[in-house]
Design a protein around this motif. Sequence first.
Motif, mmCIF file in Angstrom:
data_model
loop_
_atom_site.group_PDB
_atom_site.id
_atom_site.type_symbol
_atom_site.label_atom_id
_atom_site.label_comp_id
_atom_site.label_asym_id
_atom_site.label_seq_id
_atom_site.Cartn_x
_atom_site.Cartn_y
_atom_site.Cartn_z
ATOM 1 N N GLY A 159 -2.854 34.017 12.353
ATOM 2 C CA GLY A 159 -2.948 33.758 10.923
ATOM 3 C C GLY A 159 -1.938 32.758 10.406
ATOM 4 N N LYS A 160 -1.160 32.141 11.288
ATOM 5 C CA LYS A 160 -0.109 31.204 10.865
ATOM 6 C C LYS A 160 -0.716 29.954 10.227
ATOM 7 N N VAL A 161 -0.120 29.521 9.122
ATOM 8 C CA VAL A 161 -0.537 28.314 8.424
ATOM 9 C C VAL A 161 0.623 27.333 8.403
ATOM 10 N N PHE A 162 0.367 26.109 8.857
ATOM 11 C CA PHE A 162 1.348 25.028 8.809
ATOM 12 C C PHE A 162 0.881 24.011 7.780
ATOM 13 N N ASN A 163 1.720 23.736 6.781
ATOM 14 C CA ASN A 163 1.439 22.699 5.781
ATOM 15 C C ASN A 163 2.409 21.546 5.979
ATOM 16 N N LYS A 164 1.866 20.342 6.124
ATOM 17 C CA LYS A 164 2.694 19.169 6.364
ATOM 18 C C LYS A 164 2.310 18.059 5.386
ATOM 19 N N PHE A 165 3.330 17.479 4.747
ATOM 20 C CA PHE A 165 3.121 16.421 3.758
ATOM 21 C C PHE A 165 3.887 15.178 4.197
ATOM 22 N N THR A 166 3.199 14.050 4.219
ATOM 23 C CA THR A 166 3.795 12.782 4.661
ATOM 24 C C THR A 166 3.487 11.702 3.632
ATOM 25 N N VAL A 167 4.467 10.869 3.335
ATOM 26 C CA VAL A 167 4.262 9.729 2.446
ATOM 27 C C VAL A 167 4.582 8.448 3.216
ATOM 28 N N THR A 221 0.844 -1.185 0.000
ATOM 29 C CA THR A 221 0.000 0.000 0.000
ATOM 30 C C THR A 221 0.881 1.238 0.000
ATOM 31 N N LEU A 222 0.631 2.137 -0.933
ATOM 32 C CA LEU A 222 1.332 3.411 -1.004
ATOM 33 C C LEU A 222 0.375 4.510 -0.562
ATOM 34 N N SER A 223 0.882 5.481 0.209
ATOM 35 C CA SER A 223 0.007 6.513 0.749
ATOM 36 C C SER A 223 0.678 7.877 0.692
ATOM 37 N N ALA A 224 -0.162 8.909 0.658
ATOM 38 C CA ALA A 224 0.285 10.292 0.744
ATOM 39 C C ALA A 224 -0.732 11.047 1.594
ATOM 40 N N PHE A 225 -0.237 11.940 2.459
ATOM 41 C CA PHE A 225 -1.093 12.608 3.435
ATOM 42 C C PHE A 225 -0.689 14.066 3.551
ATOM 43 N N GLN A 226 -1.614 14.966 3.246
ATOM 44 C CA GLN A 226 -1.378 16.403 3.328
ATOM 45 C C GLN A 226 -2.261 16.997 4.420
ATOM 46 N N GLY A 237 6.307 2.212 6.829
ATOM 47 C CA GLY A 237 7.220 3.336 6.987
ATOM 48 C C GLY A 237 6.539 4.642 6.633
ATOM 49 N N LEU A 238 6.862 5.710 7.376
ATOM 50 C CA LEU A 238 6.332 7.043 7.125
ATOM 51 C C LEU A 238 7.470 8.048 7.149
ATOM 52 N N THR A 239 7.371 9.064 6.307
ATOM 53 C CA THR A 239 8.400 10.096 6.295
ATOM 54 C C THR A 239 7.890 11.358 5.617
ATOM 55 N N SER A 240 8.503 12.470 5.981
ATOM 56 C CA SER A 240 8.272 13.737 5.282
ATOM 57 C C SER A 240 9.542 14.198 4.580
ATOM 58 N N ARG A 241 10.557 13.327 4.580
ATOM 59 C CA ARG A 241 11.838 13.652 3.969
ATOM 60 C C ARG A 241 12.133 12.704 2.813
ATOM 61 N N ALA A 242 12.936 13.170 1.893
ATOM 62 C CA ALA A 242 13.323 12.318 0.760
ATOM 63 C C ALA A 242 14.506 11.435 1.096
ATOM 64 N N SER A 243 15.226 11.743 2.178
ATOM 65 C CA SER A 243 16.494 11.058 2.456
ATOM 66 C C SER A 243 16.402 9.988 3.534
ATOM 67 N N SER A 244 15.282 9.908 4.292
ATOM 68 C CA SER A 244 15.218 8.956 5.392
ATOM 69 C C SER A 244 13.779 8.621 5.733
ATOM 70 N N ILE A 245 13.615 7.473 6.423
ATOM 71 C CA ILE A 245 12.320 7.064 6.963
ATOM 72 C C ILE A 245 12.259 7.517 8.416
ATOM 73 N N GLN A 246 11.260 8.305 8.766
ATOM 74 C CA GLN A 246 11.187 8.879 10.097
ATOM 75 C C GLN A 246 10.416 8.017 11.090
ATOM 76 N N LYS A 247 9.574 7.131 10.595
ATOM 77 C CA LYS A 247 8.816 6.250 11.495
ATOM 78 C C LYS A 247 8.680 4.881 10.845
ATOM 79 N N LEU A 248 9.121 3.849 11.534
ATOM 80 C CA LEU A 248 9.058 2.481 11.034
ATOM 81 C C LEU A 248 8.389 1.611 12.081
ATOM 82 N N SER A 249 7.419 0.809 11.660
ATOM 83 C CA SER A 249 6.703 -0.049 12.599
ATOM 84 C C SER A 249 6.421 -1.398 11.957
ATOM 85 N N TYR A 250 6.190 -2.391 12.818
ATOM 86 C CA TYR A 250 5.929 -3.756 12.385
ATOM 87 C C TYR A 250 4.623 -4.219 13.035
ATOM 88 N N LEU A 251 3.797 -4.880 12.244
ATOM 89 C CA LEU A 251 2.484 -5.305 12.723
ATOM 90 C C LEU A 251 2.280 -6.779 12.433
#
Length: 335
Positions: A128-136, A103-108, A161-175
């Motif tokens: 008025g601050k706006v935070f935009n966050k993108f996770t794949v 499964t491939l995912s993208a989350f904005q 695996g989840l990440t917001s970076r192109a160079s590393s996986i920031q969250k890895l889990s096993y189920l």
Amino acid sequence: MKIYNNYILLFFILTNGAFAQSRADAYRKRMMDSIKNIYLTEAAIRNPALRQASITTDVTSGSNIENFVHGNKTFDGRMQVLRTSALFNVPVHQWGKNSISTTLSAFQQRFHLTNIMPYQSNLPDLEGKVFNKFTVGFTGTFLRVDSLFGHQVVYSASISGLTSRASSIQKLSYLGAIIFSLKQTPKVRTGVGLFINIDPSINVPVVPFFTYWRKFNDDLELNVNLPQQLTLRKGLSPKLWATLGTSLSGSIAFFRHNQPGIPQDGNFSTIDLKTGPGIEYRFAKKLIFGLNAGFLTNLQSREFEVNSKANDYFLRNKVNPSFFGSFSVSVLPFL
């Protein structure tokens, strides 16, 4: 938060026998594949977790928010959230009673703060601050369908695996999961199971669950999927369905900080309860449009250092209930 229990149980129950070995000729194989596809399509119509792909957008009305860092109140105000998620499920290989899928995912996510009242003199201007966050993310799943003690059973193992970076996986889990089918008739299906989630941030790694599905004579369906979902579904026409229920949902975003006294890399997670009615309309052979609305109740909104425990958080939000609206386009199985 992914609905693994519905996915695994319904995949098995509604495709019963699809993994059995056979010596039939090519014609028989094509017939069996056709029957399997019909069952998969019917299962996916009932349960969005079985669909090939989906794009969903959630919009919340402005909610009152109070923010605390290390237990000290920093500000209060209002927050509006816009979330868009995309999922694509791909079967990779199948042999005997086993299968592999991904499964491939993208989350904005978009957070908009207004009416800010600061309680600390050194707080940045957040009005008025706006935070935009993108996770794949990605999930690879191994599934085995078998029997144990005379009951149908499903074994599953996944890596996510989840990440917001192109160079590393920031969250890895096993189920891991094991699911027993207790009863299976054309109108009633029940099952129990256990999930094991190996994740540095999870406080309770083992979760039991119970699932119950019943179809009544008036085309009304009850789907109980504890502890995550309770839904009533009513067919209004061959292409239109109405739903009413409540379900748990969640989100993850990664933040990079440069303020003193807080970790540089933060994992911001929320758990919400969404309650209300919805409709789904099949406007093409493989396409379904959905619309939901109701109340969104935030149960947890925290930020903790990446790879730390979720209860070791440095930031907490208290968010009041709000109205939400959601619309989606999903694709029935075609692979």
